[in-house]
Write a protein that holds these residues in place. Structure first.
Motif, PDB file in Angstrom:
ATOM      1  N   LYS A  31      13.911   1.593  49.535  1.00 44.84           N
ATOM      2  CA  LYS A  31      15.271   1.293  49.992  1.00 44.84           C
ATOM      3  C   LYS A  31      16.279   1.395  48.859  1.00 44.84           C
ATOM      4  O   LYS A  31      17.474   1.627  49.101  1.00 44.84           O
ATOM      5  CB  LYS A  31      15.311  -0.102  50.615  1.00 44.84           C
ATOM      6  N   ARG A  32      15.822   1.216  47.629  1.00 42.08           N
ATOM      7  CA  ARG A  32      16.712   1.301  46.466  1.00 42.08           C
ATOM      8  C   ARG A  32      16.764   2.709  45.875  1.00 42.08           C
ATOM      9  O   ARG A  32      17.488   2.934  44.895  1.00 42.08           O
ATOM     10  CB  ARG A  32      16.245   0.316  45.383  1.00 42.08           C
ATOM     11  N   SER A  33      16.003   3.631  46.436  1.00 44.74           N
ATOM     12  CA  SER A  33      15.820   4.938  45.802  1.00 44.74           C
ATOM     13  C   SER A  33      16.436   6.067  46.617  1.00 44.74           C
ATOM     14  O   SER A  33      16.695   5.933  47.816  1.00 44.74           O
ATOM     15  CB  SER A  33      14.323   5.211  45.605  1.00 44.74           C
ATOM     16  N   ASP A  34      16.633   7.189  45.930  1.00 36.56           N
ATOM     17  CA  ASP A  34      17.135   8.404  46.566  1.00 36.56           C
ATOM     18  C   ASP A  34      16.046   9.464  46.710  1.00 36.56           C
ATOM     19  O   ASP A  34      16.027  10.204  47.684  1.00 36.56           O
ATOM     20  CB  ASP A  34      18.276   9.010  45.734  1.00 36.56           C
ATOM     21  N   ILE A  35      15.159   9.532  45.734  1.00 42.29           N
ATOM     22  CA  ILE A  35      14.128  10.568  45.687  1.00 42.29           C
ATOM     23  C   ILE A  35      12.778   9.914  45.417  1.00 42.29           C
ATOM     24  O   ILE A  35      12.656   9.111  44.490  1.00 42.29           O
ATOM     25  CB  ILE A  35      14.430  11.607  44.591  1.00 42.29           C
ATOM     26  N   ALA A  36      11.772  10.268  46.211  1.00 38.63           N
ATOM     27  CA  ALA A  36      10.415   9.749  46.021  1.00 38.63           C
ATOM     28  C   ALA A  36       9.488  10.888  45.613  1.00 38.63           C
ATOM     29  O   ALA A  36       9.472  11.948  46.253  1.00 38.63           O
ATOM     30  CB  ALA A  36       9.901   9.086  47.292  1.00 38.63           C
ATOM     31  N   LEU A  37       8.719  10.650  44.555  1.00 45.19           N
ATOM     32  CA  LEU A  37       7.734  11.609  44.075  1.00 45.19           C
ATOM     33  C   LEU A  37       6.366  10.946  44.098  1.00 45.19           C
ATOM     34  O   LEU A  37       6.169   9.907  43.467  1.00 45.19           O
ATOM     35  CB  LEU A  37       8.060  12.065  42.651  1.00 45.19           C
ATOM     36  N   GLY A  38       5.434  11.528  44.839  1.00 49.98           N
ATOM     37  CA  GLY A  38       4.082  10.981  44.937  1.00 49.98           C
ATOM     38  C   GLY A  38       3.112  11.795  44.110  1.00 49.98           C
ATOM     39  O   GLY A  38       3.186  13.033  44.067  1.00 49.98           O
ATOM     40  N   PHE A  39       2.169  11.123  43.468  1.00 50.47           N
ATOM     41  CA  PHE A  39       1.269  11.784  42.533  1.00 50.47           C
ATOM     42  C   PHE A  39      -0.182  11.777  43.008  1.00 50.47           C
ATOM     43  O   PHE A  39      -1.111  11.757  42.214  1.00 50.47           O
ATOM     44  CB  PHE A  39       1.427  11.166  41.144  1.00 50.47           C
ATOM     45  N   GLU A  40      -0.358  11.812  44.346  1.00 51.02           N
ATOM     46  CA  GLU A  40      -1.672  12.107  44.895  1.00 51.02           C
ATOM     47  C   GLU A  40      -2.037  13.544  44.526  1.00 51.02           C
ATOM     48  O   GLU A  40      -1.199  14.305  44.019  1.00 51.02           O
ATOM     49  CB  GLU A  40      -1.661  11.947  46.422  1.00 51.02           C
ATOM     50  N   ASN A  41      -3.275  13.944  44.822  1.00 52.25           N
ATOM     51  CA  ASN A  41      -3.704  15.292  44.474  1.00 52.25           C
ATOM     52  C   ASN A  41      -3.536  16.293  45.599  1.00 52.25           C
ATOM     53  O   ASN A  41      -4.045  17.411  45.524  1.00 52.25           O
ATOM     54  CB  ASN A  41      -5.161  15.273  44.002  1.00 52.25           C
ATOM     55  N   GLY A  42      -2.800  15.949  46.657  1.00 47.98           N
ATOM     56  CA  GLY A  42      -2.491  16.894  47.723  1.00 47.98           C
ATOM     57  C   GLY A  42      -3.737  17.511  48.321  1.00 47.98           C
ATOM     58  O   GLY A  42      -4.711  16.823  48.614  1.00 47.98           O
TER      59      GLY A  42
END
Length: 440
Positions: A196-207
């Motif tokens: 809620k406080r963010s604009d961009i989320a980056l996830g570091f799973e291995n896809g």
């Protein structure tokens, strides 16, 4: 209010990114410093991966999860992050690692990882081995301690290049991604609040374990249970006005209609993984098995079916549930059926224009740095993950920025390709630098 907020942010980002990211090539001095800094710290990052992989952090090994959290916390403390290891007692888990920095420029970033693995203390896989000079076999190396270390390495590079202070970053590395705590609203509260406080989320799973792909959409996962009852009687009386069709026939009707009406829906799946039926049932307490008693000459009295439902968007999920409920309500004579959707479901990471645009930026950076083009993962190859909980709140989100594995995730054959550590950290760090320092 949420719609107004999203539209406002979207206008801001549209203006912010109406320029060619190609203008920020590797020739940029700051970017060169970032690349060099990643190279400077890659060897120590690989040592950190090895150390963390050898620390058992199966979800239910709370002491081990906290130990890995403490290991990563020390690295983030060195970089000036305000860090906290939270207490997960309220939802029956170890807790999370949260790290924050507040800057004055650009969008607010949320970086997501997890401390826990599927390898509990009784697992036969407890330590890493090197299969060759770059392929590591070990518990959680790809899913996802390698991804956690890539976060740290990218932050180290940004700090050494002198650009980290500009950035607003919140890092949430959860302690229960593999086996979520209960209730889920408490387990994921810190993550959702950060979103809620963010604009961009980056996830570091291995896809999908392909460094040439990035996740822009993930399917959510929800459990369901079907309970059906009928009138028990001698089998000679089945289909009569008083007895009807019995529970098993009604169950087969429902499952067949699920298939006929929903199986052609793109990226939607609904798997009945467990079924028992007969005159009397004794399901196991853990809901993974049970005992059924019945005779060939007795009309079945009850059945239980358990399964999961996976959808690529919230809209698709809602429509699928509506269709399933309608099918269940149209019963055969003298039968009743109840469909129960489980609480604590993982939401889908819905494909949005923002996610697609962020992939384009990531792809541009990858090509600028000489790593080639990157495309979107097929959602059918991307399971549920923590980043999905950000979907309602951030304007842009992608996942799969972590360490490339070998396709043996969650098994004793899990591997990670250490050659991708530096690559992923470089793309991540340069991407964040560009997003913060855009010039119209």
């Amino acid at each position: 209010m949420m719609i107004l907020k999203f539209n406002y942010k979207s206008l801001v980002f549209t203006a912010l990114f109406c320029f060619s990211l190609l203008g920020f090539s590797q020739n940029n001095k700051k970017e060169k410093k970032i690349i060099k800094a990643v190279d400077n710290h890659t060897d120590s990052a690989i040592q950190l991966i090895k150390k963390s992989v050898n620390m058992n952090s199966g979800t239910m090994n709370f002491e081990g999860v906290r130990a890995v959290g403490s290991l990563f916390q020390k690295e983030l403390d060195k970089l000036g992050f305000k860090t906290e290891l939270t207490n997960g007692d309220a939802y029956g888990r170890a807790g999370h690692l949260i790290a924050t920095r507040k800057g004055k420029k650009g969008p607010k970033f949320l970086l997501i990882g997890h401390l826990d693995t599927v390898f509990e203390l009784e697992s036969p896989l407890q330590e890493y081995t090197m299969l060759n000079d770059s392929i590591m076999k070990g518990p959680g190396v790809a899913d996802m301690k390698g991804g956690d270390v890539i976060i740290i390495l990218a932050m180290q590079a940004l700090e050494e290049a002198g650009v980290l202070d500009d950035m607003s970053i919140e890092i949430v590395i959860t302690g229960d991604e593999e086996k979520s705590g209960d209730p889920l609203e408490l387990s994921k509260k810190d993550l959702i609040d950060a979103a809620k406080r963010s604009d961009i989320a980056l996830g570091f799973e291995n896809g999908d374990n392909n460094p040439k792909t990035i996740v822009v959409a993930r399917r959510g996962s929800a459990d369901w249970e079907l309970r059906v009852t009928g009138n028990p009687a001698h089998s000679s009386q089945i289909f009569t006005e008083d007895i009807g069709a019995g529970a098993i026939y009604e169950t087969s009707r429902i499952l067949n209609e699920f298939y006929l009406q929903l199986s052609k829906e793109k990226d939607l799946t609904f798997n009945p993984g467990f079924i028992i039926g007969g005159t009397t049932l004794k399901p196991d307490a853990d809901e993974t098995g049970g005992h059924a008693f019945g005779k060939t000459n007795v009309v079945s009295q009850e059945t239980i079916v358990r399964g999961d439902l996976r959808a690529v968007s919230l809209d698709q999920l809602i429509k699928a549930k509506e269709t399933m409920r309608k099918i269940v309500s149209d019963n055969y004579p003298k039968t009743n059926a109840e469909l129960i959707f489980g609480e604590g479901a993982y939401p889908p990471l819905t494909l949005t224009k923002g996610n697609t645009q962020l992939l384009e930026y990531f792809n541009t950076v990858s090509q600028d740095l000489g790593f080639g083009s990157v495309t979107a993962v097929n959602p059918r190859n991307a399971g549920a993950a923590d980043i999905s909980f950000t979907s309602e709140y951030v304007d842009m989100a992608i996942d799969g920025l972590g360490l490339t594995g070998g396709g043996g995730d969650h098994t004793i054959n899990e591997t990670g390709n250490l050659n991708t550590v530096a690559t992923q950290a470089k793309i991540t760090a340069v991407l964040m630098y560009r997003l913060v320092n855009s010039k119209l």
